[in-house]
Design a protein around this motif. Structure first.
Motif, short mmCIF file in Angstrom:
data_model
loop_
_atom_site.label_atom_id
_atom_site.label_comp_id
_atom_site.label_asym_id
_atom_site.label_seq_id
_atom_site.Cartn_x
_atom_site.Cartn_y
_atom_site.Cartn_z
N ALA A 186 -19.27 5.35 11.41
CA ALA A 186 -17.82 5.17 11.29
C ALA A 186 -17.29 4.31 12.42
N SER A 187 -16.56 3.26 12.05
CA SER A 187 -16.16 2.29 13.06
C SER A 187 -14.71 1.86 12.92
N GLY A 188 -13.89 2.67 12.33
CA GLY A 188 -12.48 2.34 12.19
C GLY A 188 -11.78 3.49 11.49
N LEU A 189 -10.47 3.60 11.70
CA LEU A 189 -9.70 4.66 11.06
C LEU A 189 -8.24 4.23 11.01
N THR A 190 -7.60 4.47 9.88
CA THR A 190 -6.17 4.21 9.76
C THR A 190 -5.57 5.15 8.74
N GLN A 191 -4.30 5.46 8.91
CA GLN A 191 -3.64 6.37 7.98
C GLN A 191 -3.36 5.66 6.66
N SER A 192 -3.30 6.42 5.60
CA SER A 192 -2.93 5.88 4.30
C SER A 192 -1.42 5.77 4.22
N VAL A 193 -0.94 4.69 3.63
CA VAL A 193 0.50 4.52 3.42
C VAL A 193 0.96 5.31 2.20
N LEU A 194 0.14 5.32 1.15
CA LEU A 194 0.54 5.93 -0.12
C LEU A 194 0.16 7.40 -0.23
N HIS A 195 -0.79 7.85 0.59
CA HIS A 195 -1.29 9.23 0.50
C HIS A 195 -1.18 9.86 1.90
N ILE A 243 -9.91 -1.08 11.11
CA ILE A 243 -9.08 -1.13 9.91
C ILE A 243 -7.66 -0.72 10.29
N SER A 244 -6.69 -1.37 9.69
CA SER A 244 -5.29 -1.05 9.94
C SER A 244 -4.56 -1.03 8.60
N HIS A 245 -3.26 -0.81 8.63
CA HIS A 245 -2.48 -0.73 7.39
C HIS A 245 -1.13 -1.39 7.60
N PHE A 246 -0.49 -1.80 6.52
CA PHE A 246 0.86 -2.36 6.61
C PHE A 246 1.46 -2.41 5.21
N LYS A 247 2.77 -2.59 5.17
CA LYS A 247 3.48 -2.79 3.91
C LYS A 247 4.09 -4.19 3.93
N GLN A 248 4.05 -4.82 2.78
CA GLN A 248 4.57 -6.16 2.66
C GLN A 248 5.15 -6.34 1.26
N ARG A 249 6.41 -6.69 1.20
CA ARG A 249 7.10 -6.89 -0.08
C ARG A 249 6.97 -5.65 -0.98
N GLY A 250 7.09 -4.50 -0.34
CA GLY A 250 7.08 -3.25 -1.08
C GLY A 250 5.71 -2.74 -1.47
N ARG A 251 4.65 -3.43 -1.08
CA ARG A 251 3.29 -3.00 -1.43
C ARG A 251 2.52 -2.58 -0.17
N VAL A 287 -6.51 -5.80 1.45
CA VAL A 287 -6.69 -5.30 0.09
C VAL A 287 -5.54 -4.33 -0.21
N GLN A 288 -5.00 -4.42 -1.39
CA GLN A 288 -3.89 -3.54 -1.75
C GLN A 288 -4.40 -2.11 -1.89
N GLU A 289 -3.69 -1.19 -1.28
CA GLU A 289 -4.11 0.21 -1.33
C GLU A 289 -3.85 0.77 -2.73
N PRO A 290 -4.83 1.46 -3.29
CA PRO A 290 -4.66 2.02 -4.64
C PRO A 290 -3.72 3.21 -4.66
N GLU A 291 -3.00 3.34 -5.75
CA GLU A 291 -2.10 4.48 -5.91
C GLU A 291 -2.86 5.74 -6.30
N ASN A 292 -3.97 5.58 -6.98
CA ASN A 292 -4.78 6.71 -7.41
C ASN A 292 -6.15 6.63 -6.77
N ILE A 293 -6.65 7.77 -6.35
CA ILE A 293 -7.98 7.84 -5.74
C ILE A 293 -8.84 8.75 -6.59
N GLN A 294 -9.85 8.19 -7.18
CA GLN A 294 -10.73 8.99 -8.03
C GLN A 294 -12.07 8.29 -8.17
N GLY A 295 -13.11 8.88 -7.61
CA GLY A 295 -14.44 8.31 -7.73
C GLY A 295 -14.58 7.00 -6.99
#
Length: 327
Positions: free
Chosen positions: A39-48, A97-105, A129-137
């Motif tokens: 493991a070499s990075g960590l960031t919070q999820s924006v959508l979850h 890895i980091s996170h951000f929002k841009q134009r509502g995404r 990469v756009q973060e997915p709204e659903n996480i499954q498999g």
């Protein structure tokens, strides 16, 4: 890197986020079993809100099992929730890895910036990469864009990155300099591009004494004061920097730049042992800090050790006193 009483919960795991793209039912990746062992990075999820994203460090170029371009979604207890595979990418040295929002995404930013021997004169790369709204498999998605960056003062190693979406800026903190150097790039808008990083300045050495009674990893002892990750607090009033032995937390006033904040006096949290702590994130409410480290040992459902630390109380932006003159 830090000092402070810490509430520590130890767990391990991987998690991968799922995108609206097609599940990997018929792809070769669907049959691959990948676990988090570096493991070499960590960031919070924006959508979850309860989830975090991590990834593996990149293995040696000649390794028979090269690192797969996959992100793992995990919770604070280290339980696996999904995998997000990035199409068309071949990791060179994913370090953060980091996170951000841009134009509502919501987006995740993968930092392929590792350069142990300072050989990447042609530049380093970031992938959004756009973060997915659903996480499954297992889910597959193409990057929204890639950004090629070059340093104005030559190739160098770095593992710490953070995004300030209000400034529309990306910050990188160098690793192997005696005084870490802070660089800035502009956050692109949905297309591949290249930029020259802007050197903002140096910060004081991260040289808190090593204070722990727990065993450490001899391999990291020579590098215990080097920054390996960085995170901005959700309210932008703090920046935390991770090393192999500490977390340095710098308070930031509304009038300060990130460089000015990092040149202040940090609150230091001592981590248990000197180990390969590699990823750092604030919780979504900013009241806790989470740390992951490289480990090939797995405990039941756990895939990566996770340390959860209670954030210290009120911090000040007091500047350090000037260094005494040398005679």
């Amino acid at each position: 890197m830090r000092i402070s009483p810490l509430l520590c919960t130890l767990g391990c795991a991987l998690l991968l986020n799922a995108c609206h793209a097609m599940p990997l039912a018929d792809s070769a990746a669907s049959a691959k079993q990948v676990r988090i062992d570096e493991a070499s990075g960590l960031t919070q999820s924006v959508l979850h809100p309860a989830l975090y994203w991590t990834h593996n460090d990149s293995r040696n170029f000649f390794d028979r099992q090269p690192t797969e371009p996959v992100l793992f979604a995990i919770d604070a207890q280290g339980r696996l929730h999904g995998e997000l595979w990035l199409e068309g990418l071949k990791p060179y040295d994913w370090e953060a890895i980091s996170h951000f929002k841009q134009r509502g995404r919501a987006y995740l930013l993968i930092a392929d910036i590792g350069d142990n021997r300072a050989r990447r004169s042609k530049g380093i790369r970031l992938h959004a990469v756009q973060e997915p709204e659903n996480i499954q498999g297992k889910i597959s998605r193409k990057p929204a864009w890639s950004l090629e960056l070059r340093y104005p003062d030559g190739a160098r190693d770095a593992e710490a990155i953070a995004v300030d979406e209000q400034e529309n800026a990306i910050y990188i903190l160098s690793k192997r300099d005696e005084q870490p150097q802070l660089y800035r790039a502009e956050l692109p808008h949905a297309r591949n591009s290249s930029q020259m990083l802007r050197l903002l300045g140096q910060i004081p050495p991260l040289n808190a004494p090593l204070e722990t009674t727990e065993p450490g990893d001899l391999r990291v002892l020579p590098f215990t004061h080097q920054p390996v990750d960085m995170a901005f607090a959700p309210d932008r009033h703090e920046v935390a920097v991770l090393s192999y032995a500490h977390i340095y937390i710098f308070a930031r006033s509304s009038q300060q730049s990130w460089l000015e904040a990092l040149q202040g006096t940090p609150h230091v949290i001592h981590l248990p042992g000197a180990r390969q702590y590699e990823g750092l994130s604030y919780s979504q409410n900013g009241q806790a800090l989470l740390v992951v480290r490289e480990s090939s040992k797995h405990d039941g459902t756990a895939a990566v050790p996770i340390l959860k630390l209670e954030r210290p109380g009120t911090l000040t932006t007091q500047r350090p006193p000037p260094a005494p003159l040398a005679y």
